[in-house]
Design an enzyme around this catalytic site. Structure first.
Site, PDB file in Angstrom:
ATOM      1  N   ASN A 164     -40.705  10.371 -22.951  1.00 30.62           N
ATOM      2  CA  ASN A 164     -40.807   9.779 -21.614  1.00 30.62           C
ATOM      3  C   ASN A 164     -40.724  10.902 -20.591  1.00 30.62           C
ATOM      4  O   ASN A 164     -39.632  11.352 -20.221  1.00 30.62           O
ATOM      5  CB  ASN A 164     -39.690   8.758 -21.399  1.00 30.62           C
ATOM      6  CG  ASN A 164     -39.872   7.539 -22.277  1.00 30.62           C
ATOM      7  OD1 ASN A 164     -40.732   6.692 -22.018  1.00 30.62           O
ATOM      8  ND2 ASN A 164     -39.095   7.469 -23.348  1.00 30.62           N
ATOM      9  N   GLU A 165     -41.887  11.333 -20.169  1.00 26.02           N
ATOM     10  CA  GLU A 165     -41.992  12.474 -19.260  1.00 26.02           C
ATOM     11  C   GLU A 165     -41.690  12.040 -17.821  1.00 26.02           C
ATOM     12  O   GLU A 165     -41.610  10.837 -17.540  1.00 26.02           O
ATOM     13  CB  GLU A 165     -43.414  13.058 -19.344  1.00 26.02           C
ATOM     14  CG  GLU A 165     -43.810  13.575 -20.725  1.00 26.02           C
ATOM     15  CD  GLU A 165     -43.164  14.921 -21.086  1.00 26.02           C
ATOM     16  OE1 GLU A 165     -42.113  15.272 -20.538  1.00 26.02           O
ATOM     17  OE2 GLU A 165     -43.747  15.619 -21.941  1.00 26.02           O
ATOM     18  N   PRO A 166     -41.514  13.022 -16.906  1.00 24.46           N
ATOM     19  CA  PRO A 166     -41.289  12.665 -15.503  1.00 24.46           C
ATOM     20  C   PRO A 166     -42.307  11.633 -15.014  1.00 24.46           C
ATOM     21  O   PRO A 166     -43.494  11.729 -15.326  1.00 24.46           O
ATOM     22  CB  PRO A 166     -41.452  14.012 -14.784  1.00 24.46           C
ATOM     23  CG  PRO A 166     -40.994  15.007 -15.804  1.00 24.46           C
ATOM     24  CD  PRO A 166     -41.460  14.471 -17.129  1.00 24.46           C
TER      25      PRO A 166
END
Ligand code: GLP
Length: 269
Positions: A164-166
């Protein structure tokens, strides 16, 4: 309540979050392995299944080594354990040496007595139109088993948990995502060049992770000190998805001296 012993310091960061700072990462890994073993044994005694959320990467390797030792030397059985892994690269054959499917076999599953059908890792070799269904089935399986009892997490230098990236939303579920530049760059040595690093992955969502009854996040070394500091001293925001952990009711954060460098300035030692 802060406590010190020769191996670690305990810091009650908030009502919901306990931070444990270890002098040696091996001691931290042994502690985490024992926490998982305790969940497994408690459930066994009650005749129940233990549902574990697993992580990959270099961070949890010591935990898996210790779980294998507990199995081999101390009779810990995994027959009642079901596992769900956080993520898998896309597109990636499960049998590829770089897949998280292979990682889990090599570092844990091939060395313990967990039934193969109890291990759940996302298939990274699906056609685009198959992904949504696969993700929904993965989520349903977790739900039908009563949810994850304890979720193991590392943290990426981008602030990701799972992949879950920025920008990931707090209510996101298992889905296909794009990997950010920091994450792809950090994987260059594993893949022998940026051009070989996948650009996408399928990951449990933030909400899927936060639904776990308990979470243990681990970070080792200098490389992680900046993002650990950002996570625990900044605002809760999608810019650093790991900050969402501060909204969970039961989290332990396991650090070593290097990854917790910022604490030296903030906490009484
Ligand atoms: C990986 C994984 C994450 C992991 C993180 C840190 O790419 N998808 O789940 O926590 O990035 O990796 P490492 O433990 O190697 O530092």
């Amino acid at each position: 309540m802060n406590q010190t012993n020769s191996q670690f310091e305990n810091h009650r960061w908030s009502e919901n979050l306990l931070m444990k700072i270890y002098k040696e990462k091996d001691h931290g890994s042994a502690y985490v392995a024992q926490r998982l073993a305790d969940v497994i044994s408690e459930k066994q005694k009650a005749g129940k299944k233990a549902i574990l959320g697993m992580a990959t990467g270099s961070t949890p390797k010591g935990v898996y080594r210790e779980l294998i030792r507990l199995h081999r030397d101390e009779g810990l059985s995994f027959k009642n354990v079901h596992t769900f892994n956080l993520d898998e690269y896309y597109r990636m054959l499960p049998e590829n040496v770089m897949s998280y499917n292979t990682f889990m076999k090599e570092h844990l599953f091939d060395h313990i007595d967990i039934p193969a059908e109890n291990t759940n890792i996302i298939n990274g070799d699906l056609e685009l139109e198959e992904i949504e269904n696969h993700c929904a089935e993965f989520e349903k399986k977790i739900y039908d088993l009563g949810g994850i009892d304890i979720q193991l997490l590392g943290i990426g230098r981008s602030g990701h948990i799972g992949f879950n990236e920025p920008g990931s939303a707090t209510d996101s579920r298992t889905r296909l995502v794009n990997l950010c530049e920091i994450t792809r760059n950090d994987a260059i040595s594993d893949f022998n060049g940026l051009e070989n690093v996948p650009t996408q992955a399928i990951t449990m969502g933030v909400r899927t992770i936060l639904d776990a009854k308990e979470i243990i996040m681990i970070a080792w070394g200098n490389k992680k000190s900046e993002i650990v500091q950002k996570t625990f001293t900044g605002e809760i925001s999608a810019d650093v998805p790991a900050t969402y952990l501060l909204t969970h009711p039961k989290v332990e954060v396991i650090l070593d001296h290097e990854s917790s460098a910022f604490c030296n300035k903030m906490l009484p030692m």
